[in-house]
Design an enzyme around this catalytic site. Structure first.
Site, PDB file in Angstrom:
ATOM      1  N   GLN A  29       0.898  -1.249   0.006  1.00 48.79           N
ATOM      2  CA  GLN A  29       0.081   0.034  -0.008  1.00 48.79           C
ATOM      3  C   GLN A  29       0.716   1.235  -0.174  1.00 48.79           C
ATOM      4  O   GLN A  29       0.552   2.136  -0.612  1.00 48.79           O
ATOM      5  CB  GLN A  29      -1.145  -0.055   1.001  1.00 48.79           C
ATOM      6  CG  GLN A  29      -2.120  -1.072   1.130  1.00 48.79           C
ATOM      7  CD  GLN A  29      -3.240  -0.626  -0.031  1.00 48.79           C
ATOM      8  OE1 GLN A  29      -3.396   0.587  -0.299  1.00 48.79           O
ATOM      9  NE2 GLN A  29      -3.710  -1.350  -0.576  1.00 48.79           N
ATOM     10  N   SER A  54      14.487  -0.897   1.017  1.00 45.27           N
ATOM     11  CA  SER A  54      13.292  -0.367   0.286  1.00 45.27           C
ATOM     12  C   SER A  54      13.764   1.344  -0.195  1.00 45.27           C
ATOM     13  O   SER A  54      13.177   1.959  -1.006  1.00 45.27           O
ATOM     14  CB  SER A  54      12.014  -0.251   0.672  1.00 45.27           C
ATOM     15  OG  SER A  54      11.405  -1.480   0.845  1.00 45.27           O
ATOM     16  N   GLN A  87       3.277  -1.669  14.067  1.00 48.26           N
ATOM     17  CA  GLN A  87       2.829  -0.311  13.874  1.00 48.26           C
ATOM     18  C   GLN A  87       3.216   0.363  15.313  1.00 48.26           C
ATOM     19  O   GLN A  87       3.577   1.361  15.401  1.00 48.26           O
ATOM     20  CB  GLN A  87       1.323  -0.085  13.697  1.00 48.26           C
ATOM     21  CG  GLN A  87       1.049  -0.310  12.225  1.00 48.26           C
ATOM     22  CD  GLN A  87      -0.277  -0.165  11.728  1.00 48.26           C
ATOM     23  OE1 GLN A  87      -1.079   0.421  12.598  1.00 48.26           O
ATOM     24  NE2 GLN A  87      -0.508  -0.362  10.365  1.00 48.26           N
ATOM     25  N   HIS A 109      -5.819   0.897   7.581  1.00 41.46           N
ATOM     26  CA  HIS A 109      -6.506  -0.296   8.380  1.00 41.46           C
ATOM     27  C   HIS A 109      -6.881   0.277   9.705  1.00 41.46           C
ATOM     28  O   HIS A 109      -6.172   1.126  10.205  1.00 41.46           O
ATOM     29  CB  HIS A 109      -5.738  -1.478   8.072  1.00 41.46           C
ATOM     30  CG  HIS A 109      -6.504  -2.639   8.886  1.00 41.46           C
ATOM     31  ND1 HIS A 109      -7.749  -2.876   8.759  1.00 41.46           N
ATOM     32  CD2 HIS A 109      -5.840  -3.676   9.619  1.00 41.46           C
ATOM     33  CE1 HIS A 109      -8.280  -4.337   9.403  1.00 41.46           C
ATOM     34  NE2 HIS A 109      -6.990  -4.491  10.186  1.00 41.46           N
ATOM     35  N   SER A 253     -24.232 -24.329 -15.463  1.00 45.78           N
ATOM     36  CA  SER A 253     -25.068 -25.616 -15.823  1.00 45.78           C
ATOM     37  C   SER A 253     -26.134 -25.408 -14.990  1.00 45.78           C
ATOM     38  O   SER A 253     -26.182 -25.042 -13.776  1.00 45.78           O
ATOM     39  CB  SER A 253     -24.526 -26.786 -16.214  1.00 45.78           C
ATOM     40  OG  SER A 253     -24.191 -27.232 -14.822  1.00 45.78           O
TER      41      SER A 253
END
Length: 342
Positions: A29, A54, A87, A109, A253
């Site tokens: 994210q 990163s 977090q 979140h 079906s």
């Protein structure tokens, strides 16, 4: 009454145009929010821990990268985009000491706020902007001029401007192109956890594996069991996503549809719903989160065992062999990888 859907006309990027926006973490994210906001003409910086792998990636993609504490100090709006269980530690060590009155704390979140893993001080707005799709889709849809629907939430005690900031952020990442719905941290968190556990991840995977085991134990070839209980599931799910449950039933079906009506309730029945209610109660009371926090602090012994057991299941060995025969199926060897604070 249907929820109000906010679109581009309801959000104003000028609300955050002169602000510095910090994304803490550059994972799924995090990278999508950062790139979309940057392409929307906003000032975005990245906060990462020292020696993060990163950092080089984010710099290559045009971002200034700082250690988390400095990024928070420089920013007006700080989005915590690291895994749930990391977090609180990142917040206590690097974010809270650098929060000053008037800053905004954002989440993708609701878990950390709803269950009190993080408690923001007075004078800090707390918002959520949660696109309903994985990061790579949030990014790809934005690049195509489209967007992924998103949820926003404003935590109690935030200022009257917090909603404007949330809507502006949602617009910056492309959410208002598709539609944004306002919720609460409580509602988003509890419904998200329930959906993952009872239906999308826990329910679906347990159902697939139980069906596979039932056929194999009855003497059928594991390859046949795999095709019928796992491989064809995507066809059915795609039909439901595109046309709803009734549309899916119209497309299959008559024999399959008749079997749906008479046998589905034998598998998912009153007892199943009773179990779902118990799962929901564990989520609502905080029991699930409490146990998950304890498991994490203990070093994830059960979690790691679950991973190992799942990877060694016969359905995985059968599937790996059969997928090699399907050139149209995208192959991704992501088995055993874990989310990390990127």
């Amino acid at each position: 009454m249907p929820a109000k859907v906010y679109t581009d006309k309801d959000a104003d990027l000028r609300v955050i145009k002169k602000k510095t926006l910090a994304i803490i973490g550059y994972g799924s994210q995090g990278h999508a929010h950062a790139q979309n906001l940057k392409d929307s003409g906003l000032n975005v910086i990245i906060g990462l821990y020292k020696k993060s792998k990163s950092a080089a990636v984010a710099r290559k993609q045009g971002f200034e990268v700082f250690e988390t504490a400095e990024a928070v100090e420089r920013a007006d709006v700080i989005m915590i985009a690291v895994p749930d269980m990391k977090q609180a530690e990142v917040y206590e060590n690097d974010i809270l000491p650098n929060l000053t009155e008037g800053k905004t704390l954002a989440f993708t979140h609701g878990l950390a706020i709803h269950f009190g893993l993080i408690e923001a001080p007075k004078g800090i707005d707390v918002i959520m902007v949660a696109p309903k799709g994985p990061g790579h889709v949030v990014r790809s849809q934005y690049v195509e001029g489209k967007g992924v629907p998103a949820l926003i939430a404003i935590n109690e005690g935030s200022s009257k401007d917090a909603k404007k900031v949330a809507l502006a952020w949602a617009k910056g990442v492309g959410g208002t192109r598709a539609g944004v719905i306002e919720t609460t941290f409580k509602e988003e968190c509890e419904t998200d956890l329930f959906g993952e556990q009872a239906v999308l991840c826990g329910g679906a995977s347990a159902l697939v594996m139980a069906g596979f085991e039932t056929l194999v134990e009855a003497g059928y070839q594991p390859e046949m069991a795999y095709f019928e209980c796992l491989h064809e599931l995507k066809l059915i799910v795609d039909l439901m996503v595109e046309s709803g449950i009734s549309g899916m039933r119209f497309s299959i079906s008559e024999t399959a549809e008749w079997g749906d009506y008479i046998s589905g309730p034998r598998v998912i029945n009153a007892q199943s719903k009773k179990a779902m209610k118990a799962i929901l109660k564990d989520i609502q009371t905080g029991k699930f989160t409490k146990n998950w926090v304890k498991e994490y602090k203990d070093g994830l012994p059960k979690y790691k065992q679950f991973i190992e057991d799942g990877q060694n299941h016969q359905i995985e060995k059968t599937g790996q062999r059969l997928r090699s025969l399907m050139p149209w199926v995208k192959k991704r060897n992501i088995k055993g990888t874990q989310a990390s604070y990127n």
